[in-house]
Design a protein around this motif. Structure first.
Motif, PDB file in Angstrom:
ATOM      1  N   ALA A 117       1.458  -1.299  -0.108  1.00 41.71           N
ATOM      2  CA  ALA A 117      -0.111   0.094   0.331  1.00 41.71           C
ATOM      3  C   ALA A 117       0.988   0.909  -0.002  1.00 41.71           C
ATOM      4  O   ALA A 117       0.646   2.379  -0.675  1.00 41.71           O
ATOM      5  N   SER A 118       2.057   0.943   1.144  1.00 42.44           N
ATOM      6  CA  SER A 118       3.122   2.217   0.481  1.00 42.44           C
ATOM      7  C   SER A 118       3.214   2.627  -0.697  1.00 42.44           C
ATOM      8  O   SER A 118       3.237   3.866  -0.794  1.00 42.44           O
ATOM      9  N   PHE A 119       4.143   1.591  -1.400  1.00 42.67           N
ATOM     10  CA  PHE A 119       4.670   1.583  -2.295  1.00 42.67           C
ATOM     11  C   PHE A 119       3.512   1.742  -3.238  1.00 42.67           C
ATOM     12  O   PHE A 119       3.836   2.886  -4.130  1.00 42.67           O
ATOM     13  N   THR A 120       2.257   2.043  -3.140  1.00 42.35           N
ATOM     14  CA  THR A 120       1.847   2.167  -4.042  1.00 42.35           C
ATOM     15  C   THR A 120       0.697   3.485  -4.654  1.00 42.35           C
ATOM     16  O   THR A 120       1.196   4.190  -5.160  1.00 42.35           O
ATOM     17  N   ALA A 121       1.256   3.926  -2.636  1.00 41.43           N
ATOM     18  CA  ALA A 121       1.107   5.571  -2.760  1.00 41.43           C
ATOM     19  C   ALA A 121       2.489   6.510  -3.483  1.00 41.43           C
ATOM     20  O   ALA A 121       1.830   7.276  -3.982  1.00 41.43           O
ATOM     21  N   ASN A 122       3.056   6.026  -3.185  1.00 39.21           N
ATOM     22  CA  ASN A 122       4.610   6.950  -4.023  1.00 39.21           C
ATOM     23  C   ASN A 122       4.797   6.543  -5.065  1.00 39.21           C
ATOM     24  O   ASN A 122       4.492   7.293  -5.273  1.00 39.21           O
ATOM     25  N   MET A 123       3.799   5.707  -5.265  1.00 40.29           N
ATOM     26  CA  MET A 123       3.481   5.469  -7.352  1.00 40.29           C
ATOM     27  C   MET A 123       3.008   6.004  -8.023  1.00 40.29           C
ATOM     28  O   MET A 123       3.596   7.787  -8.835  1.00 40.29           O
ATOM     29  N   SER A 124       1.941   6.261  -7.627  1.00 40.06           N
ATOM     30  CA  SER A 124       1.019   6.808  -7.288  1.00 40.06           C
ATOM     31  C   SER A 124       0.931   8.769  -7.238  1.00 40.06           C
ATOM     32  O   SER A 124       0.949   9.237  -8.283  1.00 40.06           O
ATOM     33  N   MET A 125       1.423   9.074  -6.376  1.00 43.01           N
ATOM     34  CA  MET A 125       2.102  10.580  -5.960  1.00 43.01           C
ATOM     35  C   MET A 125       3.645  10.864  -6.665  1.00 43.01           C
ATOM     36  O   MET A 125       3.125  12.115  -7.010  1.00 43.01           O
ATOM     37  N   ASN A 126       4.233   9.638  -7.544  1.00 44.74           N
ATOM     38  CA  ASN A 126       4.944  10.599  -7.976  1.00 44.74           C
ATOM     39  C   ASN A 126       4.418  10.699  -9.355  1.00 44.74           C
ATOM     40  O   ASN A 126       4.564  11.562 -10.236  1.00 44.74           O
ATOM     41  N   GLU A 127       3.661  10.065  -9.781  1.00 44.82           N
ATOM     42  CA  GLU A 127       2.705  10.360 -10.980  1.00 44.82           C
ATOM     43  C   GLU A 127       1.723  11.146 -11.491  1.00 44.82           C
ATOM     44  O   GLU A 127       1.591  12.444 -12.344  1.00 44.82           O
ATOM     45  N   ALA A 128       1.978  12.286 -10.278  1.00 42.11           N
ATOM     46  CA  ALA A 128       0.888  13.381 -10.090  1.00 42.11           C
ATOM     47  C   ALA A 128       1.637  14.691 -10.141  1.00 42.11           C
ATOM     48  O   ALA A 128       1.503  15.802 -10.393  1.00 42.11           O
ATOM     49  N   PHE A 129       2.726  14.443 -10.603  1.00 45.77           N
ATOM     50  CA  PHE A 129       4.201  15.679 -10.598  1.00 45.77           C
ATOM     51  C   PHE A 129       4.726  16.351 -12.161  1.00 45.77           C
ATOM     52  O   PHE A 129       5.099  14.341 -12.275  1.00 45.77           O
ATOM     53  N   LEU A 130       4.704  17.032 -12.570  1.00 47.85           N
ATOM     54  CA  LEU A 130       5.674  16.577 -13.865  1.00 47.85           C
ATOM     55  C   LEU A 130       7.049  16.406 -14.171  1.00 47.85           C
ATOM     56  O   LEU A 130       7.022  15.271 -14.319  1.00 47.85           O
TER      57      LEU A 130
END
Length: 394
Positions: free
Chosen positions: A19-32
């Motif tokens: 869950a932490s890994f998924t949240a981290n990757m998702s947050m990275n994809e939110a910034f250019l």
């Protein structure tokens, strides 16, 4: 019991990690800056008004002579010959065949004494000329997506008719500056969607004209191979040429000469380029004021540029005030011809402020000849000195 509790604890720990890994990757994809998926990069760039560049069709210039045949009865030549738009030429590059097209019908007058119609400096573009149609439906959300991922948006035509049977046609132009739009402006907007395809949107009645229910949209576009078709020299005619009497011109009556080999084809913009250029495009705001503005705009207007350098005329000796000099190094390494330089200059004038004049110049290229002293450990190789020298030179 202890073993079962241990398993449960491990499962909870693993679940928390995932869950932490998924949240981290998702947050990275939110910034250019940190996004890695192209679709996510495109969506973020869209929020700051940046549209990635599509593929660009390779362009060539040729001259053709067509010998008309005498009209039966009066023994005179027809008045003109017309090359119908569409796929009209074929050429080979590195063993692969590519189709070249004309975007409009081209008509030339026939010489009354010789019967020859000369098509001088005929521009042809690589790709298949296709069209796709949509019908406006107010009952559902409009989705006007071009079905090809290899479209050249710079050579695209968007036409709107009151209905499918109507002969009245309005051609819409691509809008790149909303400040000049009115409620009646015949313009459209372009954005990239999933699967590398482009979507067309129209005005809302305030920024551009709003389409009416049952209006018929036709999109003509080139399905191109981009940079792969650069370098074509010999062309064969496969199109339709018709004289003013409606008779076809036979292939043996056609001679042609290549003026400029195919060039300027380019691939679609890469994700790395989008991440680099989107913020700069936002800062330029469709106007050229600083040197960096000119460098960015030229790289947008001429995708075949490997690098662009701009500098003010006041830095020269003697100084040239009121001018901005732009040096362009092409991906092929060949200097720009006079026609291309003038075209880029004319395009820059639409963005220039006040009376600043852009000047396109050839870059000064420095060739470096390094002297290299290789070192090697003789105890770790069985090669002779000659074998090592040959391997190093390769």
């Amino acid at each position: 019991e202890g073993s079962a509790a241990s398993y449960l604890i491990d499962i909870l720990a693993y679940n928390t990690y995932y869950a932490s890994f998924t949240a981290n990757m998702s947050m990275n994809e939110a910034f250019l800056e940190s996004a890695t998926v192209r679709d996510n990069i495109v969506r973020i760039a869209k929020q700051i008004g940046y549209t990635p560049r599509s593929k660009k069709a390779s362009r060539a210039c040729i001259t053709m002579d067509m010998q008309a045949t005498l009209l039966p009865g009066d023994l005179t030549y027809p008045t003109s010959i017309t090359i119908k738009k569409g796929d009209v030429f074929v050429a080979a590059v590195d063993g692969e065949s590519y189709v070249f097209a004309t975007l409009d019908d081209v008509e030339e007058a026939v010489d009354a004494s010789t019967g020859i119609a000369t098509f001088s400096k005929l521009l042809i573009y690589q790709g298949n000329l296709l069209d796709y149609s949509f019908t406006v439906d107010d009952t559902r959300k409009p989705e006007y997506v071009i079905p090809s991922e290899n479209v050249d948006t710079g050579r695209m035509k968007v036409m709107v008719r009151p209905n499918e049977q109507s002969g009245e046609v309005d051609e819409y132009s691509l809008s790149d500056n909303v400040t000049a739009l009115t409620p009646t402006s015949r313009t459209y907007f372009l954005e990239e969607t999933e699967d590398l395809r482009f979507k067309i949107t129209f005005g809302d009645g305030v920024l551009g004209r709003k389409l009416i229910d049952n209006e018929f949209i036709t999109v003509e576009y080139l399905d191109t191979d981009g940079a792969e078709a650069n370098g074509a020299k010999k062309f064969g005619f496969i199109g339709r040429a018709i004289d003013s009497a409606g008779r076809p011109v036979l292939p043996q009556a056609i001679t042609m000469k290549t003026i400029e080999t195919s060039a300027d084809g380019a691939e679609r913009e890469s994700p790395l380029s989008i991440k680099y250029r989107a913020p700069k495009g936002f800062s330029v705001q469709n106007r050229a004021v600083t040197e960096n503005d000119y460098a960015y705009l030229v790289s947008q207007l001429y995708p075949s540029a490997a690098s662009v350098t701009a500098y003010g005329g006041e830095k020269l000796s003697p100084p040239e005030y009121g001018k901005v000099y732009v040096a362009i190094r092409t991906k092929s390494g060949v200097n720009l011809n006079t026609t291309t330089k003038q075209k880029i200059k004319n395009q820059l004038l639409d963005y220039s402020m006040a009376s600043i004049q852009p000047v396109i110049v050839d870059p000064t290229i420095f060739y470096i000849s390094p002297t290299v002293y290789p070192n090697f450990n003789g105890n770790q190789t069985n090669r002779s000195s000659n074998e090592l020298a040959s391997a190093i030179l390769k």
